[in-house]
Scaffold this active site. Structure first.
Site, PDB file in Angstrom:
ATOM      1  N   ASP A  32     -11.617   2.128   4.394  1.00 39.86           N
ATOM      2  CA  ASP A  32     -11.876   0.694   4.233  1.00 39.86           C
ATOM      3  C   ASP A  32     -13.376   0.402   4.245  1.00 39.86           C
ATOM      4  O   ASP A  32     -13.796  -0.715   3.937  1.00 39.86           O
ATOM      5  CB  ASP A  32     -11.205  -0.107   5.365  1.00 39.86           C
ATOM      6  N   LYS A  86       0.843  -1.196   0.000  1.00 33.43           N
ATOM      7  CA  LYS A  86       0.000   0.000   0.000  1.00 33.43           C
ATOM      8  C   LYS A  86       0.883   1.252   0.000  1.00 33.43           C
ATOM      9  O   LYS A  86       0.617   2.220  -0.708  1.00 33.43           O
ATOM     10  CB  LYS A  86      -0.929  -0.008   1.225  1.00 33.43           C
ATOM     11  N   GLN A 136      -4.602  -1.949   9.768  1.00 35.59           N
ATOM     12  CA  GLN A 136      -4.344  -3.233   9.123  1.00 35.59           C
ATOM     13  C   GLN A 136      -4.818  -4.362  10.030  1.00 35.59           C
ATOM     14  O   GLN A 136      -4.401  -4.457  11.191  1.00 35.59           O
ATOM     15  CB  GLN A 136      -2.842  -3.366   8.803  1.00 35.59           C
TER      16      GLN A 136
END
Ligand code: NAP
Length: 292
Positions: A119, A52, A96
Site C-alpha cells: 500500500d 481484492k 484494511q
C-alpha cells in the site's frame, strides 16, 4: 467531453498483469502472495477486501485473508504482522483501513516490513516517493497516474490542483505529479497546488487547474462553476447517498458540460486502485527474489 473509463482501463491492466504473472511463475516457480488483514465488520471494508480477493484469484495471485474480530488489540495485530513479515511465502501485506476505534493505526502500519508494504503507507516508502525513487507507489494515486498516462493526458508543465490533503490520496498524488518526469515515471513534471478545508478562495484556485483531482469525501462537492472549460477532472470520492447509490465528489451532471474529460464514479478511479495493488504485489514478489 471524454469519459475516463477506469473500469475498462483496469481490465486492460489486469490482462497484461495476468500474463506477467504466468511468466513470473513459470520462470521462478513462485506464486506471488498477498496477505490481507481485516479487523472488525465495517461493511465497506468487507466489500473492498472481497473485491481484492476476487481480483487476486482472477489473475493468479494467492490471497491469504486474516479476518479478526473488532475486539482484537493492537498487540495482537502486531504479532500477526510480525509473523507475516518473516514468512517468505508472503510477498505483500495490507491492513484494511480503518481499524476499529482503539487500535493504533500508525503503529500497525509502521510495523509492516517496508519491502512487503504494497500500500506504500510505511514512512520509509513515503520518504522514497518524496525523493523520487519509489519502491512502491500508493495504489489510488498510482491508478490516477496510470489513467492520465494511458489516456495520453499531458501533465508536464500543466497546473494540477488537488482537492484534499490526506496521506492516502492527496499528499502522495501531489508528490508524484511534482516529480521530475523520467522514462520510469511519466505523468509528472506538473505545477502542483493542494487545497483543503482551510483554503481560502478555493473556487479561484480550482478554476486555474488544467488537471483537477478531487478527494475529499463530500458528495457532488465540485460543481461546474469551479471548473475552467476543458479541464481534466478526476473524481476520487466514494460517497453513499441516502438511496443507497454511490456517487463521487464531483457533480458529474453539471461538470461534464464544462470539463474536457471526467472520470465517473463508479467505474473511474476505484477499479484502478485494485489493479495497482495487484501490480505492487507482483513487484513485491520480484523484490523478494532480488533480495534473497
Ligand atoms: P480523508 O482522509 O478524510 O481526507 C479528506 C481531505 O479532504 C482532507 O484533507 C480535508 O481537509 C479535505 N476536505 C474535507 N472537506 C473539504 C472541503 N469542504 N473543502 C476542501 N477540502 C476538504 O479522505 P481520503 O481518504 O483522502 O478520501 C477522500 C475520498 O476519496 C473519500 O470519499 C474516500 O472514500 C475516497 N477514496 C477513494 C479511493 C478509491 O479507490 N477510489 C481510495 C481512497 C479514498 P483537512 O485536511 O483540512 O481536514
Amino acid at each position: 467531453m471524454q469519459i475516463l473509463d477506469g473500469k475498462k482501463l483496469s481490465e486492460t491492466i489486469l490482462n497484461e498483469l495476468a500474463e506477467d504473472i504466468v511468466r513470473f511463475k513459470t520462470s521462478t516457480g513462485i506464486t506471488p502472495c498477498l496477505a490481507a488483514i481485516l479487523v472488525g465488520d465495517d461493511p465497506a471494508s468487507q466489500i473492498y477486501v472481497s473485491n481484492k480477493e476476487k481480483t487476486c484469484k482472477k489473475i493468479g495471485i494467492e490471497n491469504r485473508l486474516f479476518r479478526l474480530p473488532a475486539t482484537t488489540t493492537t498487540k495482537e495485530i502486531l504479532t500477526l504482522i510480525e509473523k507475516l513479515n518473516t514468512d517468505c511465502n508472503v510477498h505483500g501485506i495490507l491492513v484494511q483501513l480503518p481499524l476499529p476505534q482503539g487500535c493504533d493505526e500508525l503503529r500497525v502500519l509502521d510495523a509492516i516490513n517496508p519491502k512487503k508494504d504494497v500500500d506504500a503507507f510505511h514512512p520509509e516508502n513515503v520518504g522514497l516517493i518524496s525523493q523520487g525513487r519509489p519502491r512502491y507507489l500508493p495504489c489510488t494515486p498510482y491508478g490516477i497516474q496510470q489513467m492520465l498516462v494511458r489516456y495520453g493526458i499531458e501533465t508536464s508543465g500543466k497546473h494540477a490542483v488537488i482537492v484534499g490533503r490526506s496521506d492516502i490520496v492527496g499528499k502522495p498524488m501531489a508528490l508524484m505529479l511534482l516529480q521530475k518526469q523520467s522514462p520510469q515515471q511519466s505523468g509528472a513534471d506538473a505545477t502542483v497546488s493542494i487545497v483543503h478545508s482551510r483554503t481560502k478562495n478555493l473556487h479561484e484556485i480550482t478554476r486555474q487547474a488544467d488537471i483537477l483531482i478531487v478527494a475529499i469525501g463530500h458528495a457532488r462537492f465540485l460543481t461546474a462553476d469551479m471548473v475552467k472549460p476543458g479541464t481534466v477532472v478526476i473524481d476520487v470520492g466514494i460517497n453513499r447517498l441516502p438511496n443507497g447509490k454511490i456517487c463521487g465528489d464531483v457533480d458529474f451532471d453539471t461538470v461534464k458540460n464544462v470539463a474536457g474529460a471526467v472520470s465517473p464514479v463508479p467505474g473511474g478511479v476505484g477499479p484502478l486502485t485494485i489493479s495497482m495493488l495487484m501490480l505492487n504485489t507482483l513487484r513485491a514478489a520480484n523484490l523478494f527474489l532480488l533480495t534473497t
